[in-house]
Design an enzyme around this catalytic site. Structure first.
Site, PDB file in Angstrom:
ATOM      1  CB  CYS A 107       0.636  61.719  52.321  1.00  0.00           C
ATOM      2  SG  CYS A 107      -0.390  61.473  50.845  1.00  0.00           S
ATOM      3  CG  HIS A 210      -2.315  58.801  54.252  1.00  0.00           C
ATOM      4  ND1 HIS A 210      -2.548  59.940  54.996  1.00  0.00           N
ATOM      5  CD2 HIS A 210      -2.544  58.937  52.812  1.00  0.00           C
ATOM      6  CE1 HIS A 210      -2.483  60.846  54.070  1.00  0.00           C
ATOM      7  NE2 HIS A 210      -2.424  60.398  52.862  1.00  0.00           N
ATOM      8  CD  GLU A 212      -2.875  59.249  58.364  1.00  0.00           C
ATOM      9  OE1 GLU A 212      -1.654  58.672  58.116  1.00  0.00           O
ATOM     10  OE2 GLU A 212      -3.246  59.866  57.329  1.00  0.00           O
TER      11      GLU A 212
END
Ligand code: MN
Length: 234
Positions: A107, A210, A212
């Site tokens: 990001c 993202h 994660e």
């Protein structure tokens, strides 16, 4: 031996506090790395030591990068900036690239990486690029709201083995001029850059989404971390 991965942190100047969502820590750990949080150290000697002792760098998400770093005045759509974090991360990114050590940039990280390598970004896509899709989703963080097309060549194609994936989206900035030595490896359907990589690198990869926040529900999104950690182990 498990590789040691430095993860950059956010800085809240009002509280003089460093923060990081646990998603990054969990992702590195799940992929087999040892996560270590990096404070905003200000000394060159400290940066040198980080590059020496760490096997990989994870540039985490966060607020905007100061457009002064690519020679622009701030536009009205620019958000909060953190000068110390910009300086720290740009220095660290440049040193990791010079050392040929792996970087995964997420990001804000992809934007920071591109700027550190000499490229630039849109400060605010909604005003600078009218007509783009919604890239600041109002949906749970794990939920994929738009599609990205993965280019045929490059690490993302090797990782995902398909031409399109669905990703989440929490950004109002995006890579504009791609830095020399880098190539675009994914775009959203409105043409925005969603992933870049340093062509000659072992693993210097940035993604605008993202992952994660996604692998807990869709395991394929862990693949990016697994590949990163694999390269950090070599
Ligand atoms: Mn997006």
């Amino acid at each position: 031996m498990q590789p040691h991965i430095g993860i950059t942190t956010n800085f809240d100047p009002d509280l003089d506090r460093l923060t990081l969502t646990r998603y990054y820590v969990d992702s590195v750990e799940e992929a087999g790395g040892i996560p270590l949080l990096l404070p905003l150290a200000g000394k060159q000697e400290t940066w040198d030591r980080y590059v020496e002792v760490l096997d990989g760098l994870l540039l985490s998400g966060g607020v905007d990068v100061d457009p002064g770093h690519f020679g622009e005045e701030p536009l009205p759509g620019l958000g909060e900036i953190t000068p110390e974090r910009d300086i720290f991360e740009i220095a660290l990114a440049q040193q990791f690239m010079q050392a040929g050590k792996p970087i995964l940039a997420i990001c804000r990280g992809i934007q920071l990486l591109n700027i550190a390598a000499g490229g630039d970004i849109y400060q605010d896509i909604t005003t600078q690029l009218p007509g783009t899709l919604k890239h600041m989703q109002q949906a749970p963080r794990w939920y994929a709201t738009h599609t990205v097309t993965i280019q045929g060549e490059g690490k993302l194609a090797d990782i995902f083995h398909c031409s399109q994936i669905r990703v989440n989206s929490f950004h109002h900035q995006a890579v504009r001029l791609v830095a020399d030595g880098f190539c675009v490896t994914a775009r959203s359907l409105d043409g925005l850059v969603e992933a870049i990589e340093m062509t000659a690198s072992r693993f210097t990869v940035g993604v605008q989404w993202h992952p994660e926040c996604m692998w807990q529900r869709d395991r394929k999104h862990l693949a990016l971390f697994l590949k990163f950690i694999e390269h950090c182990s070599q």
